[in-house]
Design an enzyme around this catalytic site. Structure first.
Site, PDB file in Angstrom:
ATOM      1  N   GLU A  47      31.643  53.016  29.964  1.00 15.78           N
ATOM      2  CA  GLU A  47      30.208  53.952  30.143  1.00 15.78           C
ATOM      3  C   GLU A  47      29.539  54.216  28.985  1.00 15.78           C
ATOM      4  O   GLU A  47      30.042  54.652  27.715  1.00 15.78           O
ATOM      5  CB  GLU A  47      30.944  55.468  30.741  1.00 15.78           C
ATOM      6  CG  GLU A  47      29.769  56.296  31.143  1.00 15.78           C
ATOM      7  CD  GLU A  47      30.413  57.764  31.506  1.00 15.78           C
ATOM      8  OE1 GLU A  47      29.697  58.697  31.885  1.00 15.78           O
ATOM      9  OE2 GLU A  47      31.567  57.825  31.071  1.00 15.78           O
ATOM     10  N   LYS A 120      25.448  58.123  39.053  1.00 16.18           N
ATOM     11  CA  LYS A 120      26.653  58.973  38.996  1.00 16.18           C
ATOM     12  C   LYS A 120      26.481  60.171  39.856  1.00 16.18           C
ATOM     13  O   LYS A 120      25.497  60.871  39.593  1.00 16.18           O
ATOM     14  CB  LYS A 120      27.132  59.362  37.709  1.00 16.18           C
ATOM     15  CG  LYS A 120      28.372  59.838  37.464  1.00 16.18           C
ATOM     16  CD  LYS A 120      28.473  60.207  36.077  1.00 16.18           C
ATOM     17  CE  LYS A 120      29.993  60.920  35.583  1.00 16.18           C
ATOM     18  NZ  LYS A 120      29.861  60.904  34.080  1.00 16.18           N
ATOM     19  N   CYS A 157      33.005  57.358  35.639  1.00 12.36           N
ATOM     20  CA  CYS A 157      33.788  58.453  34.927  1.00 12.36           C
ATOM     21  C   CYS A 157      34.236  59.461  35.800  1.00 12.36           C
ATOM     22  O   CYS A 157      35.157  59.217  36.719  1.00 12.36           O
ATOM     23  CB  CYS A 157      33.117  58.838  33.897  1.00 12.36           C
ATOM     24  SG  CYS A 157      34.066  59.525  32.506  1.00 12.36           S
TER      25      CYS A 157
END
Length: 300
Positions: A47, A120, A157
Site C-alpha cells: 500500500e 478504499k 489495508c
C-alpha cells in the site's frame, strides 16, 4: 498459467520504503521483475509504496503527494512494465479527484490495460494511522476485476479486517483476494503487536470463502514529523499468501525484503468451493441486520 487447468502463480512483494518516489519505484520494479522470473502472473505491491506512510501526521502539505487518477505517472510506468512482462499489477496510489482524496488502487492487466479503480472503503483513524484526515471514504463499492489470469478482488489495508468486504468480492466472482497493506507498531502502545491477529483475520477470509489470499506489507522504521513532535512506526512485514482453507503457504519475516510466490489451480479450488456448500447454504434473507450499525432489523 497452464492452459485448460487455470493454474495461476501469485506473488506478494515486501520492501522498506524511502520517502523518495523514484527510489521506491525502482525498488518496486526490481522486485516485480524478480517475481516474474519466479513465474508470477499476478504481483501485489504494498500500500502507498511511493513514499513513507504519511498518515502518522495530520499535515496539510502532505496533500501535495496526491495526483489525479488519469495520467498518473506511477500508473503509467506500471502499465508499461505489466505489458512488457505480461503480468497483472494492482497499483496503490494517493488519488486527488477535484476536492476529494482517496486511497486507491488501479488494476493493470497483463497487456498494460487499466481495468479500473477501487477506492478504499474503510478509513481508519487512530494514533499513527490518521487516514480520515486525508482520505474520503471510497465510493466505488467492492469490485471484481477480470484479468487475463483470474477474476480478482482487491481490498486496501483496513478493508482486510472486515469479513463483509471479502464476502462481497467473492460473491461477485473473485477467485483470489489481494490486500496491499501498511501496518506495524502502535505509537500509543509499544506492547501492542497485532501481526498474528492481522494474519489470522485474513486467513479466516480465505477459509470462509475458499479462495487464496495475498497480503503485502512494508518493513522498516519510518519517522514522520507531526504537529506534536516526531512519530515513528516500525512496519512488521510478515507478508503472506494463504490457500483456500486459510493455510499459509508462503510468508516473509519482519525485517527482510521478500518476493513470495505460490501457485494455485483455480478450477480445482472452484470445485472444492462449490462442494463445500457455504455459498449454497447462505441465507441472505436473514442477514438484514448487517445493513445496520447497531444490529437492528428495520425492514419490518
Amino acid at each position: 498459467m497452464v492452459e485448460g487447468n487455470r493454474v495461476v502463480t501469485v506473488s506478494a512483494l515486501q520492501f522498506a520504503c524511502t520517502d523518495d518516489v523514484s527510489t521506491n519505484l525502482e525498488t518496486a520494479e526490481r522486485l516485480v521483475r524478480a517475481a516474474h522470473q519466479k513465474g508470477a502472473n499476478i504481483i501485489l505491491i504494498q500500500e502507498l509504496f511511493e513514499g513513507y506512510y504519511f498518515c502518522q501526521a495530520q499535515r496539510e502539505d502532505f496533500f501535495k503527494r496526491a495526483k489525479p487518477y488519469k495520467g498518473h505517472p506511477t500508473i503509467q510506468r506500471m502499465q508499461k512494465l505489466a505489458k512488457e512482462l505480461g503480468v497483472v499489477l494492482p497499483v496503490s496510489f494517493f488519488e486527488e479527484a477535484n476536492n476529494a482524496h482517496y486511497n486507491s488502487i488501479a488494476v493493470i492487466d497483463a497487456d498494460g490495460t487499466d481495468l479500473g479503480l477501487y477506492r478504499k472503503s474503510h478509513i481508519p483513524d487512530g494514533p499513527g494511522y490518521q487516514e480520515k484526515f486525508y482520505f474520503n471514504p471510497g465510493d466505488t463499492g467492492f469490485k471484481v476485476f477480470r484479468t487475463k489470469f483470474a477474476k480478482i478482488g482487491v481490498g486496501i489495508c483496513w478493508d482486510q479486517w472486515f469479513p463483509e468486504a471479502a464476502r462481497a468480492m467473492v460473491l461477485q466472482g473473485a477467485e483470489i483476494l489481494f490486500y496491499p497493506t501498511a501496518i506495524g507498531s502502535e505509537p500509543q502502545d509499544e506492547g501492542l503487536d497485532s501481526r498474528d491477529h492481522w494474519k489470522r483475520v485474513m486467513q479466516g477470509h480465505a477459509g470462509a470463502n475458499l479462495v487464496p489470499l495475498v497480503a503485502s506489507n512494508r518493513i522498516s522504521k519510518e519517522i514522520i514529523q507531526t504537529e506534536h513532535g516526531k512519530s515513528e512506526i516500525t512496519f512488521y512485514g510478515n507478508s503472506f499468501i494463504a490457500g483456500p482453507t486459510g493455510e499459509i503457504v508462503a510468508t516473509a519475516n519482519d525485517k527482510e525484503e521478500a518476493v513470495l510466490v505460490a501457485q494455485f489451480d483455480l478450477d480445482k479450488i472452484k470445485s472444492k468451493r462449490h462442494g463445500w456448500g457455504v455459498f449454497r447454504d447462505r441465507r441472505p434473507d436473514l442477514y438484514k441486520v448487517l445493513l445496520s450499525l447497531d444490529g437492528s432489523d428495520h425492514s419490518s
